[in-house]
Every structure is written in C-alpha cells, then in structure tokens.
Design an enzyme around this catalytic site. Structure first.
Site, PDB file in Angstrom:
ATOM      1  N   ASP A  10       5.443   8.540   9.110  1.00 33.51           N
ATOM      2  CA  ASP A  10       6.781   8.205   9.589  1.00 33.51           C
ATOM      3  C   ASP A  10       7.763   8.628   8.492  1.00 33.51           C
ATOM      4  OD1 ASP A  10       6.703   6.244   7.642  1.00 33.51           O
ATOM      5  OD2 ASP A  10       7.147   4.577   8.984  1.00 33.51           O
ATOM      6  N   HIS A  11       9.034   8.225   8.652  1.00 33.96           N
ATOM      7  CA  HIS A  11      10.047   8.610   7.673  1.00 33.96           C
ATOM      8  C   HIS A  11       9.741   8.054   6.272  1.00 33.96           C
ATOM      9  CE1 HIS A  11      11.001   4.907   9.747  1.00 33.96           C
ATOM     10  NE2 HIS A  11      11.693   4.517   8.693  1.00 33.96           N
ATOM     11  N   CYS A  67       2.848   5.887   5.778  1.00 41.50           N
ATOM     12  CA  CYS A  67       4.115   5.235   6.130  1.00 41.50           C
ATOM     13  C   CYS A  67       4.663   4.624   4.842  1.00 41.50           C
ATOM     14  CB  CYS A  67       3.950   4.216   7.270  1.00 41.50           C
ATOM     15  SG  CYS A  67       2.889   2.802   6.925  1.00 41.50           S
ATOM     16  N   THR A  69       4.541   1.500   3.529  1.00 41.22           N
ATOM     17  CA  THR A  69       3.550   0.690   2.804  1.00 41.22           C
ATOM     18  C   THR A  69       2.110   1.118   3.075  1.00 41.22           C
ATOM     19  OG1 THR A  69       3.401  -0.812   4.673  1.00 41.22           O
ATOM     20  CG2 THR A  69       4.997  -1.373   2.922  1.00 41.22           C
ATOM     21  N   GLY A  70       1.880   1.811   4.152  1.00 37.20           N
ATOM     22  CA  GLY A  70       0.525   2.130   4.609  1.00 37.20           C
ATOM     23  C   GLY A  70      -0.047   1.041   5.515  1.00 37.20           C
ATOM     24  N   GLY A  72       1.404  -0.643   8.325  1.00 39.87           N
ATOM     25  CA  GLY A  72       1.589  -0.452   9.766  1.00 39.87           C
ATOM     26  C   GLY A  72       0.685   0.635  10.317  1.00 39.87           C
ATOM     27  N   HIS A 100     -18.629   3.212   0.822  1.00 35.07           N
ATOM     28  CA  HIS A 100     -19.062   2.010   1.546  1.00 35.07           C
ATOM     29  C   HIS A 100     -18.568   1.950   2.988  1.00 35.07           C
ATOM     30  CE1 HIS A 100     -20.103  -0.739  -2.143  1.00 35.07           C
ATOM     31  NE2 HIS A 100     -20.608   0.489  -2.257  1.00 35.07           N
ATOM     32  N   ARG A 134     -27.477   0.403   3.714  1.00 38.21           N
ATOM     33  CA  ARG A 134     -26.967  -0.886   4.199  1.00 38.21           C
ATOM     34  C   ARG A 134     -25.528  -0.769   4.706  1.00 38.21           C
ATOM     35  NH1 ARG A 134     -26.341  -0.861  -1.278  1.00 38.21           N
ATOM     36  NH2 ARG A 134     -24.491  -1.843  -2.190  1.00 38.21           N
ATOM     37  N   HIS A 135     -24.802   0.219   4.195  1.00 36.69           N
ATOM     38  CA  HIS A 135     -23.408   0.381   4.626  1.00 36.69           C
ATOM     39  C   HIS A 135     -23.336   0.931   6.055  1.00 36.69           C
ATOM     40  CE1 HIS A 135     -22.403  -0.658   0.598  1.00 36.69           C
ATOM     41  NE2 HIS A 135     -23.093   0.372   0.127  1.00 36.69           N
TER      42      HIS A 135
HETATM   43  C1  RB5 Z   1       9.544   1.753   8.042  1.00 38.12           C
HETATM   44  O1  RB5 Z   1      10.718   1.227   7.573  1.00 38.12           O
HETATM   45  C2  RB5 Z   1       8.362   0.920   7.541  1.00 38.12           C
HETATM   46  O2  RB5 Z   1       8.326  -0.288   8.210  1.00 38.12           O
HETATM   47  C3  RB5 Z   1       7.074   1.690   7.735  1.00 38.12           C
HETATM   48  O3  RB5 Z   1       7.150   2.895   7.043  1.00 38.12           O
HETATM   49  C4  RB5 Z   1       5.806   1.023   7.248  1.00 38.12           C
HETATM   50  O4  RB5 Z   1       5.925   0.588   5.941  1.00 38.12           O
HETATM   51  C5  RB5 Z   1       5.226   0.025   8.152  1.00 38.12           C
HETATM   52  O5  RB5 Z   1       4.206  -0.620   7.880  1.00 38.12           O
END
Ligand code: RB5
Length: 147
Positions: A10-11, A67, A69-70, A72, A100, A134-135
């Site tokens: 995403d952006h 994204c 934070t990674g 979402g 793993h 095991r994994h």
């Molecule tokens: C977008 O603003 C933000 O919510 C998205 O990039 C991400 O971090 C969602 O988990």
C-alpha cells in the site's frame, strides 16, 4: 529459468517496495508488481488479495507484501488457504520464518523497518530453506484449524 515472485504494497510500503523490486531484479528474479504504483492512499486488503490469492492458487510460490507496519497485510494475507505470511523485523525472524514456518509470503513494515535492514531480511528470506521434520507436522496442522 528465472525464479518468479509477486510483490505488492500500500502507500505505507510503496517506497520500500520499489527498493525491494530493484534488489530482486538484480538477483535475477522475474518480478510481478501488484501495485500500488505511487504514494497515493489505497486499501491494503485489496493488494493483499492480489498477492495472496496467487500464492494460494499456485501461480506463484513466493510473494512479498509491504504496508506501514506489516500488520494489516499479514492479517489479510493469512486468510487465504496455503498462505504462510510472516511479518519479519530482523535477520533472526527472517531465518526462522523460513526454517520453521516455511514462509511463502514475506511481510515488511515500511514505516518500521529501515531500508538496509529490509534488504538484509529479503536476502535471508530468499536464501534460507525450510527445515521440514517436526516443522512439517506443525505447519500441516494449520489447515485443520479452519475446518
Ligand atoms: C495505512 O495508513 C496503514 O494503516 C497501513 O499501511 C498498515 O500499516 C496497516 O496495517
């Protein structure tokens, strides 16, 4: 034959995605870019769907999602059967996600992880094998959870 990989962001992950595409091309990967294609705001589940659905249906063996934070992207991608999307923050989590968890989608946070750390994560993730044993038993149990 070139290995192929699909990547999307995403952006919040757009700039890092562009850096990763360059690295992948330098490493001779054929890269399918699922967008986004500029820094304008988009809805990350739509991009996660494009990437994760094509991992799920076998079109691609490996994918990358970025994204802000990674988080979402991870939540969305892991709703698809057969997708093991792993949010990685460093060398260690990148290695473990492959050894793993047999990760097939690398997830990164463009607002969390610095560019060079992200490139290091990418390199480790691409070049580390699943340990099996095991994994395999454990990741095989994932499908049972949603039956
Ligand atoms: C977008 O603003 C933000 O919510 C998205 O990039 C991400 O971090 C969602 O988990």
């Amino acid at each position: 034959m070139k290995k192929k990989i699909i990547i999307g962001s995403d952006h919040g992950g757009y700039e890092l995605k562009e850096i990763l595409i360059k690295r992948l091309q330098e490493a001779s990967y054929e890269v399918d870019d699922a967008g986004c294609f500029n820094g304008e705001s988009v809805h990350y589940p739509e991009i996660a769907k494009v990437v994760a659905s094509q991992i799920s249906n076998g079109e691609f063996q490996q994918g990358i999602l970025v994204c802000g934070t990674g988080i979402g992207m991870s939540i969305a991608a892991n709703r698809f059967n057969g997708v093991r999307a792993t949010l990685c923050h460093d060398h260690f989590t990148a290695r473990m996600s492959r050894e793993h968890n047999n990760s097939n989608v690398l997830v990164l946070g463009g607002r969390v992880t610095g560019d060079e750390v992200a490139e290091d994560i990418l390199e480790v993730w691409l070049n580390t094998d699943f340990q099996g044993g095991r994994h395999s038993t454990r990741i095989g149990m994932f499908d049972e959870l949603t039956k």
